[in-house]
Design a protein around this motif. Structure first.
Motif, short mmCIF file in Angstrom:
data_model
loop_
_atom_site.label_atom_id
_atom_site.label_comp_id
_atom_site.label_asym_id
_atom_site.label_seq_id
_atom_site.Cartn_x
_atom_site.Cartn_y
_atom_site.Cartn_z
N GLU A 6 72.22 34.58 90.80
CA GLU A 6 72.72 33.22 90.97
C GLU A 6 71.70 32.34 91.69
O GLU A 6 71.54 31.15 91.36
CB GLU A 6 74.04 33.25 91.75
CG GLU A 6 75.20 33.84 90.96
CD GLU A 6 76.44 33.99 91.80
OE1 GLU A 6 76.32 34.02 93.05
OE2 GLU A 6 77.54 34.09 91.24
N LYS A 9 68.89 31.49 89.26
CA LYS A 9 69.33 30.44 88.34
C LYS A 9 69.34 29.09 89.02
O LYS A 9 68.96 28.06 88.42
CB LYS A 9 70.72 30.77 87.80
CG LYS A 9 71.20 29.74 86.77
CD LYS A 9 72.55 30.13 86.18
CE LYS A 9 72.99 29.10 85.15
NZ LYS A 9 74.31 29.46 84.55
N SER A 36 66.60 35.70 81.67
CA SER A 36 68.03 35.88 81.44
C SER A 36 68.53 37.14 82.14
O SER A 36 69.60 37.14 82.76
CB SER A 36 68.32 35.95 79.95
OG SER A 36 69.70 36.20 79.71
N ASP A 37 67.75 38.21 82.06
CA ASP A 37 68.14 39.46 82.72
C ASP A 37 68.23 39.28 84.23
O ASP A 37 69.14 39.81 84.88
CB ASP A 37 67.13 40.57 82.39
CG ASP A 37 67.22 41.04 80.95
OD1 ASP A 37 68.22 40.73 80.29
OD2 ASP A 37 66.28 41.73 80.50
N GLU A 39 68.87 36.46 85.87
CA GLU A 39 69.99 35.60 86.23
C GLU A 39 71.33 36.28 86.03
O GLU A 39 72.31 35.94 86.70
CB GLU A 39 69.92 34.30 85.41
CG GLU A 39 68.69 33.45 85.76
CD GLU A 39 68.65 32.14 85.01
OE1 GLU A 39 69.55 31.90 84.16
OE2 GLU A 39 67.73 31.33 85.27
N LYS A 40 71.38 37.27 85.13
CA LYS A 40 72.62 38.01 84.89
C LYS A 40 72.69 39.28 85.72
O LYS A 40 73.61 40.09 85.56
CB LYS A 40 72.74 38.35 83.41
CG LYS A 40 72.93 37.13 82.51
CD LYS A 40 72.99 37.53 81.04
CE LYS A 40 73.17 36.31 80.15
NZ LYS A 40 73.20 36.68 78.71
N ASN A 41 71.70 39.46 86.63
CA ASN A 41 71.65 40.64 87.50
C ASN A 41 71.55 41.95 86.73
O ASN A 41 72.01 43.00 87.21
CB ASN A 41 72.86 40.67 88.45
CG ASN A 41 72.86 39.52 89.43
OD1 ASN A 41 71.98 39.39 90.26
ND2 ASN A 41 73.88 38.67 89.33
N LYS A 42 70.95 41.88 85.54
CA LYS A 42 70.73 43.10 84.77
C LYS A 42 69.50 43.86 85.26
O LYS A 42 69.37 45.06 85.05
CB LYS A 42 70.58 42.78 83.29
CG LYS A 42 71.86 42.29 82.62
CD LYS A 42 71.64 42.06 81.13
CE LYS A 42 72.93 41.65 80.44
NZ LYS A 42 72.73 41.41 78.98
#
Length: 232
Positions: A6, A9, A36-37, A39-42
């Protein structure tokens, strides 16, 4: 913004106001999906990448890493090099060297050599370097590249551990870098008893080692583990 993703982002969208593709280019990434990974905490970026993010947006590294403290930094935007990107180039390099934020320190990483004397620690040539927050680069800290699976899942192979060579006082249950003549430097959890210590790996598939107090040499304890950086 309770998660690292978060906050990343927010840096991209709220501060820099760029899309993921532009942010990836600023960081020198060819793969937009990496942003993207994040920001999505992947997956988590390494510390050098976090420093570059903070450098671009002129925010506090501590806030970006932990969410604590002030989001702003006292550094002026003019400390960022102006070039094809805010990092001094599309790959975040200038004159072949990475550009890092002023709140960070770059220290050398050493391997866990299996031979020699603990008095020589750290031994050999550095195997790399890492950019870390200034507070983690205190005097006496030596960065080690962790080998083996003995401390999995707490510390995984390939992680970088900060060893405080000025802190050798044993506290039961804490992590220390210790020296075995047949193994060299290793990181283990230490449990202290009146007549012995138990050297315990966190991986239950590895055996404990019990050492009588009388057999513990002066150089057995290298230092206490103060921090670990790793990607899961």
């Amino acid at each position: 913004m309770s998660t690292l993703g978060e906050r990343i982002k927010y840096v991209r969208d709220g501060i820099l106001k760029v899309n993921q593709s532009a942010f990836a280019e600023m960081l020198g990434f060819s793969r937009v999906a990496t942003i993207s990974d994040y920001e999505k905490n992947k997956r988590n970026p390494d510390v050098a990448t976090l420093c570059r993010m903070a450098d671009i947006s002129v925010i506090s590294v501590e806030w970006l890493l932990t969410g604590k403290g002030s989001i702003s930094t006292s550094a002026s935007p003019k400390h960022i090099q102006s070039a094809p990107s805010a990092l001094g180039g599309a790959d975040g390099m200038e004159n072949g060297k990475p550009l890092y934020c002023e709140e960070c320190a770059t220290i050398e990483i050493y391997g866990m050599d299996g031979a020699g004397s603990p008095k020589e620690f750290p031994k050999g040539e550095p195997v790399g370097s890492i950019c870390i927050p200034q507070k983690d680069a205190a005097k006496g800290i030596v960065a080690l590249r962790v080998e083996g699976d003995g401390m999995t899942p707490t510390i995984i192979a390939g992680a970088t551990a900060g060893i405080d060579t000025n802190d050798r006082h044993l506290i039961s249950g804490k992590l220390y870098a210790v020296w075995f003549n047949y193994e060299g430097v290793t990181i283990k959890r230490i449990f202290v008893y009146p007549d012995r210590i138990v050297v315990k790996p966190d991986n239950t598939g590895f055996p404990d080692t019990t050492i009588p107090t009388a057999n513990i040499g002066e150089n057995f304890v290298i230092g206490r583990v103060k921090w670990v950086y790793q990607n899961y």
